[in-house]
Design an enzyme around this catalytic site. Sequence first.
Site, mmCIF file in Angstrom:
data_model
loop_
_atom_site.group_PDB
_atom_site.id
_atom_site.type_symbol
_atom_site.label_atom_id
_atom_site.label_comp_id
_atom_site.label_asym_id
_atom_site.label_seq_id
_atom_site.Cartn_x
_atom_site.Cartn_y
_atom_site.Cartn_z
ATOM 1 N N TYR A 142 2.530 9.935 1.358
ATOM 2 C CA TYR A 142 2.801 9.334 2.669
ATOM 3 C C TYR A 142 3.832 10.150 3.448
ATOM 4 C CZ TYR A 142 0.461 4.775 2.420
ATOM 5 O OH TYR A 142 -0.458 3.762 2.391
ATOM 6 N N LYS A 189 -2.110 9.150 -12.380
ATOM 7 C CA LYS A 189 -3.289 10.005 -12.592
ATOM 8 C C LYS A 189 -2.786 11.245 -13.324
ATOM 9 C CE LYS A 189 -7.684 10.939 -11.900
ATOM 10 N NZ LYS A 189 -8.764 10.217 -12.584
ATOM 11 N N ASP A 221 -7.831 5.177 -11.785
ATOM 12 C CA ASP A 221 -9.251 4.808 -11.657
ATOM 13 C C ASP A 221 -9.587 3.671 -12.630
ATOM 14 O OD1 ASP A 221 -8.735 6.653 -13.670
ATOM 15 O OD2 ASP A 221 -10.536 7.861 -13.335
ATOM 16 N N ASP A 245 -0.620 1.105 -2.537
ATOM 17 C CA ASP A 245 -1.238 0.615 -1.307
ATOM 18 C C ASP A 245 -2.662 0.150 -1.597
ATOM 19 O OD1 ASP A 245 -1.573 0.210 1.514
ATOM 20 O OD2 ASP A 245 -2.752 2.061 1.559
ATOM 21 N N ASP A 249 -4.266 -4.080 -2.080
ATOM 22 C CA ASP A 249 -5.358 -4.684 -1.292
ATOM 23 C C ASP A 249 -6.447 -5.191 -2.236
ATOM 24 O OD1 ASP A 249 -4.100 -4.026 1.117
ATOM 25 O OD2 ASP A 249 -6.001 -3.494 2.076
HETATM 26 C C1 IPM Z 1 0.784 -1.540 3.966
HETATM 27 C C2 IPM Z 1 0.039 -0.936 5.114
HETATM 28 C C3 IPM Z 1 0.767 0.305 5.569
HETATM 29 C C4 IPM Z 1 0.762 1.281 4.425
HETATM 30 C C5 IPM Z 1 0.209 0.952 6.851
HETATM 31 C C6 IPM Z 1 0.163 -0.032 7.995
HETATM 32 C C7 IPM Z 1 0.969 2.190 7.240
HETATM 33 O O1 IPM Z 1 -1.280 -0.671 4.772
HETATM 34 O O2 IPM Z 1 1.943 -1.930 4.150
HETATM 35 O O3 IPM Z 1 0.217 -1.636 2.873
HETATM 36 O O4 IPM Z 1 -0.224 2.028 4.226
HETATM 37 O O5 IPM Z 1 1.750 1.323 3.695
HETATM 38 MN MN MN Z 2 -1.843 -1.305 2.785
#
Ligand code: IPM
Ligand code: MN
Length: 371
Positions: A142, A189, A221, A245, A249
């Site tokens: 990042y 990884k 993975d 990240d 999700d």
């Molecule tokens: C999160 C979001 C952020 C990230 C974005 C909005 C930059 O997806 O907080 O998980 O990738 O960290």
């Molecule tokens: Mn995110």
Amino acid sequence: MKFNITTIPGDGIGPEVLHQAKKALKAIEEVYDHTFIYDEKLMGACAIDKLGTPLPDETILSCKKSDAILFGAIGDPKYDNDPSAKVRPEQGLLKLRKELGLFCNVRPVKAYEQLIENSPLKKNIIQGTDIEIYRELTGGIYFGIKQLSDDEKIAFDGCSYSVEEIERVAHLAFKSAQKRRKKVTLVDKANVLETSRLWRKTITNLSKQYSDVKIDYMFVDNAAMQLILNPKQFDVILTENLFGDILSDEASVIGGSIGMLASASIGKENALFEPIHGSYPEGKGKNIANPLASILSVALLLKHLALYKEAEAIERAVDKSLELGITTQDIDSKKDFGTSEVGDFIVDYIHNQEDNNLNFQNIHMGQSTII
Ligand code: IPM
Ligand code: MN
């Protein structure tokens, strides 16, 4: 007690869910006799529109002075669909994380009993899942060197990690595991990446200081697969920025809705609390966004301020709203409770925690739900 809170509503549904979170905080103020002094600031697409920058200096200044920061959401489709845009809303959040040194992002994932049927995953697989993801937040790909060749045919994103960056987030993950089921899974990884090998070596050494915690290693993975095959095997997951990240999700599917996941971003001096969901621009202004992730972020904020019984009151209110089905449509499409009605219920519950006599009709009329 008195606390300074910087609030950053941000974009899309951010202002709506943050408004509900502030309502919950106000109820906490009243019931437990605290004072929260707010300073509202801009960040994201709204800041670009007004001031030409996604993160104005005065936002950073306010955050630095605060006891805690409460954030809504960031992002706007007009930037997502324009890869050549030089200024992007997300840069604001990334810069804020870096400026404040918020190196540790904690994302709790749990399978709420009341939402088990909501998940596309089978009940017997997810029931009882309780995971904390510790994501490194200010390093890795990042924040590495970014390059695009002059002919725009080759792009480059560098990824680097130092022992110090790995250790500081790892200590927090291990300390948390000590208070939980005493297991840390390092996700990396290491069969391919040099940075991952440094993570493994560093964590192997550091884990000796936490002899009561079991350490486990897993390639990312495989972890992505294990997370939905057998999520109960995880207690604390420790991982780098990008993997965290993506995995968080994915893990939200276990919780039944991404509208339920809160997060804390912790640094040495500051801490920021936000739902993990995005700005959901399609839902903006429609009173349909789930405010519970934002409200649960308030619970994390209160714990950070060492207001534990206050945090528990919020968590119980959320449990109760799920139990009674006072939820938005992402959780139950047959329910038509709006963002603000769910927020009203949480406020009511905090005020009347002993009283379980609920009047459902009143919820729709915007009146007290508890009679
Ligand atoms: C999160 C979001 C952020 C990230 C974005 C909005 C930059 O997806 O907080 O998980 O990738 O960290
Ligand atoms: Mn995110």
